[in-house]
Design a protein around this motif. Structure first.
Motif, mmCIF file in Angstrom:
data_model
loop_
_atom_site.group_PDB
_atom_site.id
_atom_site.type_symbol
_atom_site.label_atom_id
_atom_site.label_comp_id
_atom_site.label_asym_id
_atom_site.label_seq_id
_atom_site.Cartn_x
_atom_site.Cartn_y
_atom_site.Cartn_z
ATOM 1 N N MET A 17 28.405 -68.866 62.476
ATOM 2 C CA MET A 17 28.948 -68.569 63.804
ATOM 3 C C MET A 17 28.971 -67.064 64.057
ATOM 4 O O MET A 17 28.630 -66.609 65.141
ATOM 5 C CB MET A 17 30.357 -69.157 63.905
ATOM 6 N N TRP A 18 29.357 -66.261 63.075
ATOM 7 C CA TRP A 18 29.438 -64.803 63.233
ATOM 8 C C TRP A 18 28.049 -64.177 63.364
ATOM 9 O O TRP A 18 27.909 -63.079 63.900
ATOM 10 C CB TRP A 18 30.188 -64.172 62.058
ATOM 11 N N GLU A 20 25.413 -65.879 64.846
ATOM 12 C CA GLU A 20 24.685 -66.602 65.901
ATOM 13 C C GLU A 20 24.377 -65.705 67.107
ATOM 14 O O GLU A 20 25.267 -65.141 67.720
ATOM 15 C CB GLU A 20 25.486 -67.820 66.357
ATOM 16 N N ARG A 26 26.902 -70.251 69.916
ATOM 17 C CA ARG A 26 28.109 -69.644 69.341
ATOM 18 C C ARG A 26 29.351 -70.305 69.915
ATOM 19 O O ARG A 26 30.285 -70.652 69.186
ATOM 20 C CB ARG A 26 28.112 -68.142 69.629
ATOM 21 N N GLU A 54 36.344 -66.594 70.963
ATOM 22 C CA GLU A 54 34.963 -66.337 71.368
ATOM 23 C C GLU A 54 34.759 -64.852 71.673
ATOM 24 O O GLU A 54 33.751 -64.258 71.279
ATOM 25 C CB GLU A 54 34.580 -67.176 72.578
ATOM 26 N N THR A 58 32.178 -62.564 69.625
ATOM 27 C CA THR A 58 31.118 -61.930 70.406
ATOM 28 C C THR A 58 31.131 -60.410 70.220
ATOM 29 O O THR A 58 30.072 -59.788 70.054
ATOM 30 C CB THR A 58 31.261 -62.302 71.891
ATOM 31 N N TYR A 61 29.819 -59.657 66.771
ATOM 32 C CA TYR A 61 28.368 -59.840 66.758
ATOM 33 C C TYR A 61 27.672 -58.641 67.406
ATOM 34 O O TYR A 61 26.713 -58.086 66.855
ATOM 35 C CB TYR A 61 27.975 -61.141 67.483
#
Length: 127
Positions: A17-18, A20, A26, A54, A58, A61
């Motif tokens: 997830m981190w 993506e 995500r 989220e 985000t 990321y």
């Protein structure tokens, strides 16, 4: 739910997830992994619910993975009992495989196996 059996899968999905890049994937990963009222806690963050989690993922990321320099991975030391999963993670330089950051994660799972609390600790780099 057998936490020990599912711990590796949960951690693999969590770390993915981190990393993506696709916003929709995500978001879906967050909804599948986390309970709706879950919390992600670090010294500088207290995020509650899907929207805040989220946003946190985000921003991480965008700062750490999107430039193409780093990636996250777990350190392979996954352990679990009852409703707790713990592991260490590394942020590594893609070009050199050098560890740029390390941390410890403790995930508290609800009855359905979804994350209800995530305690993140950033550790000093090994000497």
């Amino acid at each position: 739910m057998n936490t020990q059996t599912n711990a590796a899968e949960i951690v693999d999905r969590y770390v993915a997830m981190w990393n993506e890049s696709d916003i929709d994937k995500r978001r879906l990963a967050i909804v599948e992994l986390w309970a709706p009222d879950a919390r992600h806690l670090a010294k500088s963050h207290d995020c509650r619910g899907y929207a805040m989690i989220e946003d946190r993922v985000t921003r991480s990321y965008a700062a750490s993975v999107a430039p193409g320099i780093n990636t996250f991975r777990h350190a392979g030391n996954i352990d679990a009992h009852h409703n707790i999963v713990r592991f260490n993670w590394h942020m590594v330089r893609k070009a050199t495989d050098e560890i740029a950051a390390v941390g410890f994660e403790m995930l508290v799972l609800d009855e359905s196996g979804r994350i209800k609390a995530d305690y993140q600790f950033n550790d000093p780099l090994p000497a």
